[in-house]
Design an enzyme around this catalytic site. Structure first.
Site, PDB file in Angstrom:
ATOM      1  N   ASP A 168       0.838  -1.201   0.000  1.00  0.00           N
ATOM      2  CA  ASP A 168       0.000   0.000   0.000  1.00  0.00           C
ATOM      3  C   ASP A 168       0.869   1.246   0.000  1.00  0.00           C
ATOM      4  O   ASP A 168       1.724   1.433   0.876  1.00  0.00           O
ATOM      5  CB  ASP A 168      -0.905   0.017   1.239  1.00  0.00           C
ATOM      6  CG  ASP A 168      -1.782   1.256   1.281  1.00  0.00           C
ATOM      7  OD1 ASP A 168      -2.864   1.233   0.665  1.00  0.00           O
ATOM      8  OD2 ASP A 168      -1.378   2.263   1.917  1.00  0.00           O
ATOM      9  N   TYR A 212       3.310  10.011  -0.482  1.00  0.00           N
ATOM     10  CA  TYR A 212       4.370   9.449   0.350  1.00  0.00           C
ATOM     11  C   TYR A 212       5.734   9.692  -0.303  1.00  0.00           C
ATOM     12  O   TYR A 212       6.141   8.983  -1.224  1.00  0.00           O
ATOM     13  CB  TYR A 212       4.163   7.947   0.575  1.00  0.00           C
ATOM     14  CG  TYR A 212       2.854   7.576   1.239  1.00  0.00           C
ATOM     15  CD1 TYR A 212       2.097   8.515   1.933  1.00  0.00           C
ATOM     16  CD2 TYR A 212       2.369   6.274   1.166  1.00  0.00           C
ATOM     17  CE1 TYR A 212       0.893   8.166   2.540  1.00  0.00           C
ATOM     18  CE2 TYR A 212       1.171   5.917   1.786  1.00  0.00           C
ATOM     19  CZ  TYR A 212       0.441   6.873   2.455  1.00  0.00           C
ATOM     20  OH  TYR A 212      -0.755   6.520   3.060  1.00  0.00           O
ATOM     21  N   ARG A 269       2.168   4.257  14.690  1.00  0.00           N
ATOM     22  CA  ARG A 269       3.423   4.755  14.109  1.00  0.00           C
ATOM     23  C   ARG A 269       4.623   4.427  14.992  1.00  0.00           C
ATOM     24  O   ARG A 269       5.565   5.207  15.107  1.00  0.00           O
ATOM     25  CB  ARG A 269       3.298   6.247  13.807  1.00  0.00           C
ATOM     26  CG  ARG A 269       1.980   6.510  13.071  1.00  0.00           C
ATOM     27  CD  ARG A 269       1.801   7.845  12.453  1.00  0.00           C
ATOM     28  NE  ARG A 269       0.418   7.926  11.952  1.00  0.00           N
ATOM     29  CZ  ARG A 269      -0.039   8.861  11.156  1.00  0.00           C
ATOM     30  NH1 ARG A 269       0.761   9.819  10.742  1.00  0.00           N
ATOM     31  NH2 ARG A 269      -1.297   8.855  10.766  1.00  0.00           N
ATOM     32  N   ALA A 306       7.548  -0.982   7.321  1.00  0.00           N
ATOM     33  CA  ALA A 306       8.860  -1.553   7.627  1.00  0.00           C
ATOM     34  C   ALA A 306       9.908  -0.782   6.843  1.00  0.00           C
ATOM     35  O   ALA A 306       9.756  -0.586   5.637  1.00  0.00           O
ATOM     36  CB  ALA A 306       8.908  -3.030   7.265  1.00  0.00           C
ATOM     37  N   ARG A 307      10.964  -0.368   7.536  1.00  0.00           N
ATOM     38  CA  ARG A 307      12.010   0.410   6.878  1.00  0.00           C
ATOM     39  C   ARG A 307      13.256  -0.422   6.627  1.00  0.00           C
ATOM     40  O   ARG A 307      14.227   0.059   6.071  1.00  0.00           O
ATOM     41  CB  ARG A 307      12.335   1.650   7.705  1.00  0.00           C
ATOM     42  CG  ARG A 307      11.096   2.494   7.959  1.00  0.00           C
ATOM     43  CD  ARG A 307      11.395   3.776   8.697  1.00  0.00           C
ATOM     44  NE  ARG A 307      11.999   4.758   7.826  1.00  0.00           N
ATOM     45  CZ  ARG A 307      12.122   6.044   8.124  1.00  0.00           C
ATOM     46  NH1 ARG A 307      11.669   6.496   9.279  1.00  0.00           N
ATOM     47  NH2 ARG A 307      12.681   6.876   7.296  1.00  0.00           N
ATOM     48  N   GLN A 330      12.417  -5.660  10.128  1.00  0.00           N
ATOM     49  CA  GLN A 330      11.078  -5.232  10.517  1.00  0.00           C
ATOM     50  C   GLN A 330      10.021  -5.904   9.640  1.00  0.00           C
ATOM     51  O   GLN A 330       8.963  -6.302  10.127  1.00  0.00           O
ATOM     52  CB  GLN A 330      10.957  -3.708  10.396  1.00  0.00           C
ATOM     53  CG  GLN A 330      11.777  -2.937  11.414  1.00  0.00           C
ATOM     54  CD  GLN A 330      11.722  -1.429  11.174  1.00  0.00           C
ATOM     55  OE1 GLN A 330      11.180  -0.967  10.174  1.00  0.00           O
ATOM     56  NE2 GLN A 330      12.301  -0.666  12.098  1.00  0.00           N
TER      57      GLN A 330
END
Length: 329
Positions: free
Chosen positions: A52, A57, A225, A295-296, A300
């Site tokens: 998504d 963004y 967040r 997830a960065r 993660q």
């Protein structure tokens, strides 16, 4: 991983869906391209087939990263969810509803909600180029636009379905009254809304309406967040340009910390992290179709996917809900 049918469509989305807001960098203290792409790859490798994103963004960067990450992958096994309706580049020529001002890399930008037919068509073409694909699985109106008739917006999405540019159409951040109004023209497949242990307001009216009318609910900010991961109570710091410096201020942080301390033994008993337990709880709530998890990095992403392996009994869910009474809003 579980795969769930979205509303009145034939789309099957992964119950944990990759949320690509943070990898855009804007409002999140920047981003790392290599780690972001690795996070997307790790998600796909661990059963998270739905991604998504939105043009807003990172002002296109998030979509571009997804496009690069899925290059060479079997597109038919990946569901791309994106949005339209937030314009920052002046292409709306002052039309639409002013939303907020933002500074990005020294640029001062005005963001408008704008969902006219012409703008939707333009945004979809731009998104297809950034995503390097010829169709979008689910197109969503990012925010309601009070200046454009809802029927115009819904008719535009219905046309895009007929043209094969999108497979399904949904909305985001719509209350029940707006959902009803939109459905007079074209029934949305889904509504993407904020929902978490700390924010359950949709349960009163929106969830029953969505269930009754077969509208999928895509829950965003389930971990608030990162707040419900507990790491920000353990000397984790945020960069100055990270919007969470202000976002977390809406909560009674001492009360949240006390709740997480009660939740920790439950997570430990499941050999899970707090974030995983929170995600799994969210996927088990009535009316929730899929849950967005950002997830960065790859670690993660894997952790998010593995949340689906947690088993929670009815008694355990009831016990957790009992601790959440004070957070109802």
């Amino acid at each position: 991983m579980e795969y769930r049918t979205l509303g009145n469509t034939d789309l099957k989305l992964s119950a944990i869906t990759y949320g690509a807001f943070a990898i855009g960098g804007t409002m999140w203290g920047g981003t790392q391209k290599k780690e972001s792409i690795e996070a997307i790859h790790a998600s796909l490798d661990n059963g998270v087939t739905s991604l998504d994103t939105a043009p807003f963004y990172g002002f296109g960067l998030s979509e571009e990263l997804i496009g690069e990450a899925i290059k060479g992958k079997d597109r038919s096994k990946i569901q791309i969810l994106t949005k339209f309706g937030l314009v920052w580049d002046g292409s709306n020529q002052g039309k639409g509803q002013h939303f907020f001002d933002i500074e990005d890399n020294g640029r001062k930008l005005q963001v408008y909600k704008y969902s006219s037919k012409a703008n939707i068509v333009r945004e979809v073409e731009d998104s297809l180029k950034r995503l390097d694909t010829d169709y979008i699985d689910l197109l969503q109106q990012h925010w309601p636009d009070a200046t454009t008739p809802i029927d115009e917006t819904m008719e535009a999405m219905e046309t895009l379905i007929r043209q094969g540019k999108i497979r399904a159409a949904g909305v985001s951040n719509h209350d029940t009254s707006l959902l009803k109004e939109a459905s007079k023209t074209f029934a949305p497949a889904s509504n993407q809304v904020a929902y978490s242990m700390l924010n359950r307001s949709i349960e009163a009216e929106l969830v029953p309406y969505a269930v009754e009318n077969n509208i999928g609910i895509i829950a965003y900010s389930p971990i608030e967040r990162g707040l419900l991961s507990g790491k920000y109570f353990q000397n984790e710091t945020l960069k100055n340009d990270d919007h969470r410096n202000g976002y977390f201020g809406q909560f009674d942080l001492e009360k949240v910390k006390a709740f997480l301390e009660k939740l920790e033994p439950v997570a430990a008993g499941k050999n899970a992290t707090l974030a995983q337990l929170v995600l799994r709880w969210t996927t088990l709530q009535k009316g929730i179709t899929v849950v967005l998890a950002g997830a960065r990095n790859a670690g993660q992403a894997v952790s998010n996917a593995q949340a689906m392996s947690i088993a929670l009994s009815a008694d355990e869910l009831q016990a957790i809900n009992g601790e959440l009474v004070d957070f109802r809003r």
